[in-house]
Design an enzyme around this catalytic site. Structure first.
Site, PDB file in Angstrom:
ATOM      1  N   SER A  63      73.609  37.439  50.717  1.00  0.00           N
ATOM      2  CA  SER A  63      74.978  37.957  50.819  1.00  0.00           C
ATOM      3  C   SER A  63      75.640  38.260  49.481  1.00  0.00           C
ATOM      4  CB  SER A  63      75.857  36.967  51.574  1.00  0.00           C
ATOM      5  OG  SER A  63      75.646  37.124  52.947  1.00  0.00           O
ATOM      6  N   LYS A  66      76.511  41.792  48.925  1.00  0.00           N
ATOM      7  CA  LYS A  66      77.672  42.444  49.550  1.00  0.00           C
ATOM      8  C   LYS A  66      78.711  42.884  48.520  1.00  0.00           C
ATOM      9  CE  LYS A  66      77.168  39.687  53.794  1.00  0.00           C
ATOM     10  NZ  LYS A  66      77.596  38.436  54.455  1.00  0.00           N
ATOM     11  N   TYR A 189      71.101  47.331  55.436  1.00  0.00           N
ATOM     12  CA  TYR A 189      71.753  46.033  55.208  1.00  0.00           C
ATOM     13  C   TYR A 189      70.705  44.929  54.968  1.00  0.00           C
ATOM     14  CZ  TYR A 189      74.025  41.619  56.177  1.00  0.00           C
ATOM     15  OH  TYR A 189      74.442  40.313  56.086  1.00  0.00           O
ATOM     16  N   TYR A 241      83.417  32.568  52.264  1.00  0.00           N
ATOM     17  CA  TYR A 241      83.578  32.483  53.727  1.00  0.00           C
ATOM     18  C   TYR A 241      84.650  31.480  54.126  1.00  0.00           C
ATOM     19  CZ  TYR A 241      79.011  34.636  53.201  1.00  0.00           C
ATOM     20  OH  TYR A 241      77.972  35.440  52.826  1.00  0.00           O
ATOM     21  N   VAL A 259      72.939  32.845  51.520  1.00  0.00           N
ATOM     22  CA  VAL A 259      72.233  31.756  52.210  1.00  0.00           C
ATOM     23  C   VAL A 259      70.905  31.367  51.571  1.00  0.00           C
ATOM     24  CG1 VAL A 259      73.207  31.862  54.541  1.00  0.00           C
ATOM     25  CG2 VAL A 259      71.311  33.374  53.922  1.00  0.00           C
TER      26      VAL A 259
HETATM   27  N1  GLN Z   1      71.075  38.417  55.366  1.00  0.00           N
HETATM   28  C1  GLN Z   1      71.891  37.323  55.775  1.00  0.00           C
HETATM   29  C2  GLN Z   1      72.486  37.589  57.140  1.00  0.00           C
HETATM   30  O1  GLN Z   1      72.717  38.702  57.467  1.00  0.00           O
HETATM   31  C3  GLN Z   1      72.967  37.137  54.747  1.00  0.00           C
HETATM   32  C4  GLN Z   1      73.889  35.991  55.065  1.00  0.00           C
HETATM   33  C5  GLN Z   1      74.347  35.232  53.860  1.00  0.00           C
HETATM   34  O2  GLN Z   1      73.718  35.227  52.805  1.00  0.00           O
HETATM   35  N2  GLN Z   1      75.418  34.486  54.031  1.00  0.00           N
HETATM   36  O3  GLN Z   1      72.705  36.688  57.898  1.00  0.00           O
END
Ligand code: GLN
Length: 323
Positions: A63, A66, A189, A241, A259
């Site tokens: 993530s 992003k 994505y 988050y 994550v």
């Molecule tokens: N690729 C992961 C997902 O879509 C990314 C989530 C994350 O890093 N928080 O769930």
């Protein structure tokens, strides 16, 4: 930052003994990470590097991507187009939640949660999926300063198990935020999340944002400076988050987690920080990463709202979440 080198060494020795948290297992490939991996890197705006631990260990960016893809979408579209499709409100919900998208907003609340990031990926320009991917990889290369690639097994693993992301994409289609190319959008994505980095790379990327879009090591321009403020604002309010409020209170710098265990933090006009440790908490944030950032913020008064004139009394920040 004269004693930064000794301090991060001390933090590394102290927190490597911490074995709380677990590996993300909803993406099966991520369970291959070694729970002991731990690295801290700080890159200043002048290009000075301070780092310790498993700095060159590779992992997928997840993530944290992003942040950078949002910057690219700002350049590809414009601010108003983006704001119509994706808000900038923190959700207080888990990163992969479908609830607010369905019940309240009919558009993603912000680009740092999965719904918003999938919508952001849909806005990346390119003549076909390969062109979009290549443009995205080039964007990452400008921030990182070296060649990079997508980890195919992680990409395939996400694609095979990403049912929740697929559900989010279908809701986005239902609300008219994205068009019918759901699988193509999701592939982009999943590919952005599967870009391979190491902890040093992440610190350079964060330092590039701290340096208003210019990579402090290669001097390449990664993003137009006028968009850096937008990116840092959503990082500050939404990057961690459903921990974003507590993070803003305790650490007080724009940040983003993933994550796979990375966290980046940006100290505007000073430095970028990255921590990598794959054991994450139930909100998806690296456990050791949070500890290191809290300690650095305390020691060097990194909180953006700290008064330069008076040092805050020591705050026992670890107790706040229990209350
Ligand atoms: N690729 C992961 C997902 O879509 C990314 C989530 C994350 O890093 N928080 O769930």
């Amino acid at each position: 930052m004269s004693n930064l080198k000794e301090f991060i060494q001390h933090l590394y020795e102290e927190y490597r003994l911490l074995h709380f948290g677990s590996l993300a297992d909803y993406i099966p490939e991520l369970t291959k990470a070694n729970p002991d991996w731990f690295a801290i890197s700080v890159v200043t705006k002048e290009g000075e590097v301070f780092e310790v631990g498993d700095i060159t260990e590779n992992f997928t960016i997840q993530s944290i991507s992003k942040v950078f893809v949002y910057g690219m979408a700002l350049e590809d579209c414009d601010r108003m187009t983006l704001l119509e499709k994706i808000g900038v409100e923190p959700t207080g919900d888990p990163f992969n939640s479908v609830i607010r998208l369905d019940e309240n907003s009919k558009r993603p609340d912000n680009p740092m949660v999965n719904a918003g990031a999938i919508a952001t990926a849909s806005l990346i320009k390119g003549s076909d999926p390969t062109d979009k991917l290549n443009r995205m990889l080039d964007m990452f290369r400008r921030y990182i300063g070296r060649d990079i690639y997508v980890n195919a097994p992680v990409f395939m693993s996400e694609r095979a198990t990403g049912h929740r992301n697929r559900a989010l994409a279908n809701l986005l289609l239902n609300f008219g935020i994205i068009d019918h190319n759901i699988e193509e959008i999701l592939d982009l994505y999943f590919q952005q999340c599967s870009v391979v980095v190491n902890c040093h790379d992440l610190a350079v990327m964060a330092a590039t944002l701290a340096n208003r879009g210019v990579n402090p090591i290669t001097q390449s321009k990664a993003i137009k400076p006028c968009y850096v403020r937008d990116i840092l604002s959503v990082m500050y309010t939404c990057g961690m988050y459903n921990y974003a409020g507590e993070w803003a209170y305790k650490v007080g710098i724009p940040a983003k987690s993933g994550v796979s265990g990375g966290i980046i933090g940006v100290i505007p006009d000073r430095a970028g920080i990255a921590v990598y440790s794959p054991l994450i908490d139930n909100r998806g944030n690296s456990v050791r990463g949070i500890k290191v950032f809290e300690a650095l913020a305390e020691k060097f008064q990194l909180h953006l709202l700290d008064s330069p004139l008076e040092k805050c009394p020591f705050l026992n920040i670890s107790d706040i979440s229990k209350g």
